[in-house]
Design a protein around this motif. Structure first.
Motif, mmCIF file in Angstrom:
data_model
loop_
_atom_site.group_PDB
_atom_site.id
_atom_site.type_symbol
_atom_site.label_atom_id
_atom_site.label_comp_id
_atom_site.label_asym_id
_atom_site.label_seq_id
_atom_site.Cartn_x
_atom_site.Cartn_y
_atom_site.Cartn_z
ATOM 1 N N HIS A 122 0.846 -1.199 0.000
ATOM 2 C CA HIS A 122 0.000 0.000 0.000
ATOM 3 C C HIS A 122 0.880 1.246 0.000
ATOM 4 C CE1 HIS A 122 -3.334 2.656 1.082
ATOM 5 N NE2 HIS A 122 -4.166 1.630 1.020
ATOM 6 N N HIS A 123 0.366 2.329 -0.610
ATOM 7 C CA HIS A 123 1.128 3.577 -0.612
ATOM 8 C C HIS A 123 1.108 4.267 0.746
ATOM 9 C CE1 HIS A 123 -3.047 4.425 -1.774
ATOM 10 N NE2 HIS A 123 -2.901 5.596 -1.194
ATOM 11 N N ASP A 124 0.249 3.820 1.656
ATOM 12 C CA ASP A 124 0.157 4.416 2.995
ATOM 13 C C ASP A 124 0.437 3.337 4.039
ATOM 14 O OD1 ASP A 124 -0.386 5.786 5.309
ATOM 15 O OD2 ASP A 124 -2.535 6.023 4.930
ATOM 16 N N GLN A 125 1.592 3.411 4.685
ATOM 17 C CA GLN A 125 1.973 2.443 5.713
ATOM 18 C C GLN A 125 1.935 3.041 7.119
ATOM 19 O OE1 GLN A 125 2.486 -0.786 5.210
ATOM 20 N NE2 GLN A 125 2.213 -0.619 2.990
ATOM 21 N N ARG A 134 0.613 -3.157 5.173
ATOM 22 C CA ARG A 134 -0.672 -2.845 4.538
ATOM 23 C C ARG A 134 -0.534 -3.087 3.035
ATOM 24 N NH1 ARG A 134 -1.669 2.022 6.600
ATOM 25 N NH2 ARG A 134 -3.087 1.260 8.216
ATOM 26 N N ILE A 135 -1.517 -3.736 2.441
ATOM 27 C CA ILE A 135 -1.438 -4.107 1.027
ATOM 28 C C ILE A 135 -2.662 -3.607 0.260
ATOM 29 C CG2 ILE A 135 -0.090 -6.180 1.544
ATOM 30 C CD1 ILE A 135 -2.687 -7.802 0.951
ATOM 31 N N ILE A 136 -2.510 -3.564 -1.045
ATOM 32 C CA ILE A 136 -3.619 -3.343 -1.974
ATOM 33 C C ILE A 136 -3.685 -4.558 -2.882
ATOM 34 C CG2 ILE A 136 -4.486 -1.971 -3.905
ATOM 35 C CD1 ILE A 136 -3.086 0.449 -2.651
ATOM 36 N N MET A 137 -4.881 -5.085 -3.056
ATOM 37 C CA MET A 137 -5.067 -6.244 -3.914
ATOM 38 C C MET A 137 -6.062 -5.907 -5.014
ATOM 39 S SD MET A 137 -6.042 -10.137 -2.816
ATOM 40 C CE MET A 137 -7.631 -9.652 -2.115
ATOM 41 N N SER A 138 -5.692 -6.206 -6.254
ATOM 42 C CA SER A 138 -6.625 -6.047 -7.367
ATOM 43 C C SER A 138 -7.301 -7.381 -7.641
ATOM 44 C CB SER A 138 -5.904 -5.548 -8.619
ATOM 45 O OG SER A 138 -5.058 -6.557 -9.146
ATOM 46 N N LEU A 139 -8.511 -7.321 -8.168
ATOM 47 C CA LEU A 139 -9.294 -8.507 -8.477
ATOM 48 C C LEU A 139 -9.958 -8.321 -9.833
ATOM 49 C CD1 LEU A 139 -11.026 -8.447 -5.028
ATOM 50 C CD2 LEU A 139 -9.538 -10.322 -5.701
ATOM 51 N N ARG A 140 -10.023 -9.387 -10.593
ATOM 52 C CA ARG A 140 -10.790 -9.342 -11.839
ATOM 53 C C ARG A 140 -12.218 -9.784 -11.533
ATOM 54 N NH1 ARG A 140 -9.591 -12.967 -17.286
ATOM 55 N NH2 ARG A 140 -11.564 -12.519 -18.362
ATOM 56 N N ALA A 141 -13.153 -8.864 -11.731
ATOM 57 C CA ALA A 141 -14.561 -9.143 -11.477
ATOM 58 C C ALA A 141 -15.278 -9.279 -12.816
ATOM 59 C CB ALA A 141 -15.188 -8.013 -10.654
ATOM 60 N N VAL A 142 -16.124 -10.291 -12.944
ATOM 61 C CA VAL A 142 -16.822 -10.560 -14.204
ATOM 62 C C VAL A 142 -18.324 -10.509 -13.963
ATOM 63 C CG1 VAL A 142 -17.099 -12.149 -16.140
ATOM 64 C CG2 VAL A 142 -14.919 -12.036 -14.918
ATOM 65 N N PHE A 152 -10.878 -3.632 -6.161
ATOM 66 C CA PHE A 152 -9.747 -3.578 -5.244
ATOM 67 C C PHE A 152 -10.190 -3.934 -3.835
ATOM 68 C CE2 PHE A 152 -8.699 -0.638 -8.662
ATOM 69 C CZ PHE A 152 -7.381 -0.943 -8.955
ATOM 70 N N ARG A 153 -9.247 -4.473 -3.055
ATOM 71 C CA ARG A 153 -9.442 -4.655 -1.619
ATOM 72 C C ARG A 153 -8.155 -4.252 -0.908
ATOM 73 N NH1 ARG A 153 -13.633 -8.261 -0.113
ATOM 74 N NH2 ARG A 153 -13.074 -7.892 2.065
ATOM 75 N N GLU A 154 -8.309 -3.520 0.179
ATOM 76 C CA GLU A 154 -7.177 -3.193 1.042
ATOM 77 C C GLU A 154 -7.107 -4.218 2.165
ATOM 78 O OE1 GLU A 154 -6.915 1.513 1.291
ATOM 79 O OE2 GLU A 154 -8.996 0.830 1.247
ATOM 80 N N GLY A 155 -5.911 -4.420 2.699
ATOM 81 C CA GLY A 155 -5.765 -5.392 3.765
ATOM 82 C C GLY A 155 -4.430 -5.274 4.459
#
Length: 425
Positions: A122-125, A134-142, A152-155
Motif C-alpha cells: 500500500h502507498h500508505d503504511q 498494509r497491502i492493496i489487492m486487485s481482483l478481476r470481477a466478471v 480492489f481490496r485493502e488489507g
C-alpha cells in the motif's frame, strides 16, 4: 519440502455487489423524427409536477438504499444528458433526477466470477505495527455479458502468515470519467476515484473502444524509479470482443489513474509482467509472445515493447501445453523470483516458480520440478474447472503471500516460506 500454508478466507463472486452505470439509449433520430433519448426526455418534461414526484419516489424506494448518494448520481447523469441535448435551465430538481434515473441502470459487476488477483504494498503504511504490511489487492470481477472490470481490496498481512482484509464497502462506486458517451474514446484516458469513495469500494470499468469487452488480469507492481520515487503500475489486457491489446495502468495515489495503450509487437499479446525497477538501464517485462513459451522483453520505454528473447520452454509434465507468468518478478538477495503457471493434461493449471539471475535475468538459476500449487479437491470446481492462477504475489520478510484465483470463480490465499521454495529448486 515446500513450507506452504493455506488461509481459511475465500472470496466468492457476489451478485449483490452492484453499481449504478450509464444506460446508453440510441441518440440517432428515426428519419426526421426525434431520437429515443429525445423522446424519453420529452415524456418526463411533459409530466405534471405531481406525476414526476410520484415516479421519482417509486425509483428511490427501489434503489436509494442499494447505492451510494443515489440522488447525486442521478443529478450527475442528468447534467451529462442536459449537455448532450442542450436542455433548458428551468427544469425542477425532481424532473432532473428522474431524467437521470432513466439514463442509468444497475449492474452486478461480480455476479459471474471473481478471480486472478495481484497484490502490492500500500502507498500508505502509517500506523502499521512491526511485522505488519498494509497491502492493496486487485481482483478481476466478471459480470453480465462476461465483461471484466477491476475491483480492489485493502488489507494487512503479517510476518506470521496472518491476513486481514478491509470489509467490502457498503456501496460500490465507479471511477469518474468525463467524456461524450456518443463516441467511445480511443487511446489514453484518465479516470478518478471519487473523493468520498474508499478504494475497497471502487471499480474500474471499460471506457475506450479497445476495452469495451473487458479489462482482464491486472498485474500490479510497485515500480521504483530511484531515490524513493515510487509509482504503482499495472499491465492488463484490453479486449474489444475481437482482438486484444496490452495496456498500462499508472497511479501514484490510487485516486487518479492513467490507462495507457502500449505499442510494439509484444503489446499485441496477453500477460505482460513488469520488473519492479530498471535493470542495466532498461525496463524489462516477462511475456508470452507465442502462446506457449516465456520471453524476456527489454525496452527504453514503459509503453513500447517489441520482440524479446525466449527465456523458458515447457519442460515438466504439468506444464507441457504452455507456460506463462503469474505476476511480476519479485526481487530477492538470491535473484528474481518469478511465479509461473503451467498447463498440463486435461487443461489443468498449476503454479510453479523459477529464479532468474539478479543482474542478467536472461539466465535461469533454478526451477521447480513440481508445482507449488495445483487444482485439487475443492479447487477443481467452478466456472472454469481445474485452474489455479495468480497475477501477482508479494514478499514480506521471509514469506511470500500468494493470492490466487480458483477455477475462475473465487479467490484464495496462501503463505509460503521463501527459503523452502528456493531449496526445492
Amino acid at each position: 519440502m515446500i513450507d506452504l500454508s493455506h488461509h481459511s478466507l475465500r472470496l466468492h463472486a457476489d451478485p449483490s455487489r452492484v453499481v449504478v452505470r450509464p444506460f446508453h439509449i440510441a441518440w440517432q433520430a428515426n428519419g426526421s423524427g426525434e431520437s429515443r433519448s429525445e423522446r424519453l426526455v420529452r415524456e418526463v418534461l411533459e409530466m405534471s409536477p405531481g406525476q414526476a414526484a410520484k415516479q421519482l419516489k417509486a425509483v428511490l424506494r427501489d434503489f436509494e438504499a442499494r447505492h451510494w448518494q443515489t440522488r447525486r448520481v442521478f443529478m450527475t447523469r442528468y447534467d451529462e444528458i442536459a449537455g448532450l441535448l442542450s436542455l433548458e435551465d428551468d427544469i425542477s430538481d425532481e424532473k432532473r433526477q428522474l431524467i437521470g434515473a432513466y439514463f442509468c441502470h444497475e449492474y452486478s459487476y461480480a455476479a459471474a466470477a471473481l478471480m486472478n488477483p495481484s497484490a502490492v504494498p500500500h502507498h500508505d503504511q502509517t500506523g502499521m505495527p512491526k511485522g505488519s504490511l498494509r497491502i492493496i489487492m486487485s481482483l478481476r470481477a466478471v459480470g453480465e455479458g462476461h465483461i471484466s472490470s477491476v475491483a480492489f481490496r485493502e488489507g494487512i498481512i503479517t510476518d506470521k502468515g496472518q491476513l486481514r482484509l478491509a470489509p467490502d464497502a457498503p456501496f460500490a462506486t465507479t471511477c469518474d470519467f468525463h467524456g461524450d458517451e456518443r463516441t467511445a474514446p480511443e487511446g489514453e484516458v484518465t479516470i478518478q476515484r471519487h473523493r468520498d469513495s474508499t478504494l475497497s469500494g471502487m471499480v474500474i470499468f471499460p471506457i475506450t473502444k479497445q476495452q469495451s469487452n473487458g479489462l482482464e488480469d491486472l498485474r500490479l507492481v510497485r515500480f521504483d524509479h530511484g531515490d524513493g520515487d515510487y509509482e504503482w503500475l499495472g499491465t492488463y489486457t484490453a479486449y474489444n470482443g475481437f482482438g486484444i491489446q496490452s495496456e498500462l495502468m499508472r497511479t501514484r495515489d490510487f485516486r487518479d489513474f492513467d490507462l495507457v495503450p502500449m505499442t510494439g509487437s509484444a503489446a499485441r499479446n496477453k500477460g505482460m509482467a513488469l520488473f519492479p525497477r530498471k535493470i542495466g538501464g532498461q525496463y524489462m517485462t516477462i511475456g508470452r509472445q507465442d502462446g506457449e513459451n516465456l520471453f524476456l522483453i527489454k525496452s527504453d520505454s514503459l509503453t513500447h515493447w517489441d520482440e524479446g528473447e525466449k527465456l523458458l520452454e515447457p519442460e515438466y509434465p504439468w506444464e507441457l501445453v504452455q507456460i506463462g507468468n503469474c505476476g511480476p518478478p519479485i526481487e530477492l538477495d538470491e535473484g528474481w523470483l518469478l511465479l509461473t503457471h503451467g498447463v498440463g493434461a486435461m487443461r489443468k493449471y498449476s503454479i510453479g516458480a523459477v529464479l532468474l539471475d539478479k543482474h542478467d535475468p536472461s539466465k535461469v538459476i533454478g526451477r521447480t520440478k513440481q508445482p507449488i500449487l495445483e487444482a485439487a479437491r475443492q479447487d477443481r470446481e467452478g466456472y472454469v474447472p481445474n485452474v489455479v492462477y495468480s497475477c501477482g504475489a508479494i514478499r514480506h520478510g521471509d514469506i511470500l503471500f500468494i493470492p490466487y484465483g480458483v477455477a475462475d470463480s473465487s479467490v484464495a490465499f496462501a503463505f509460503l516460506k521463501i527459503g523452502s521454495l528456493l531449496a526445492a529448486m
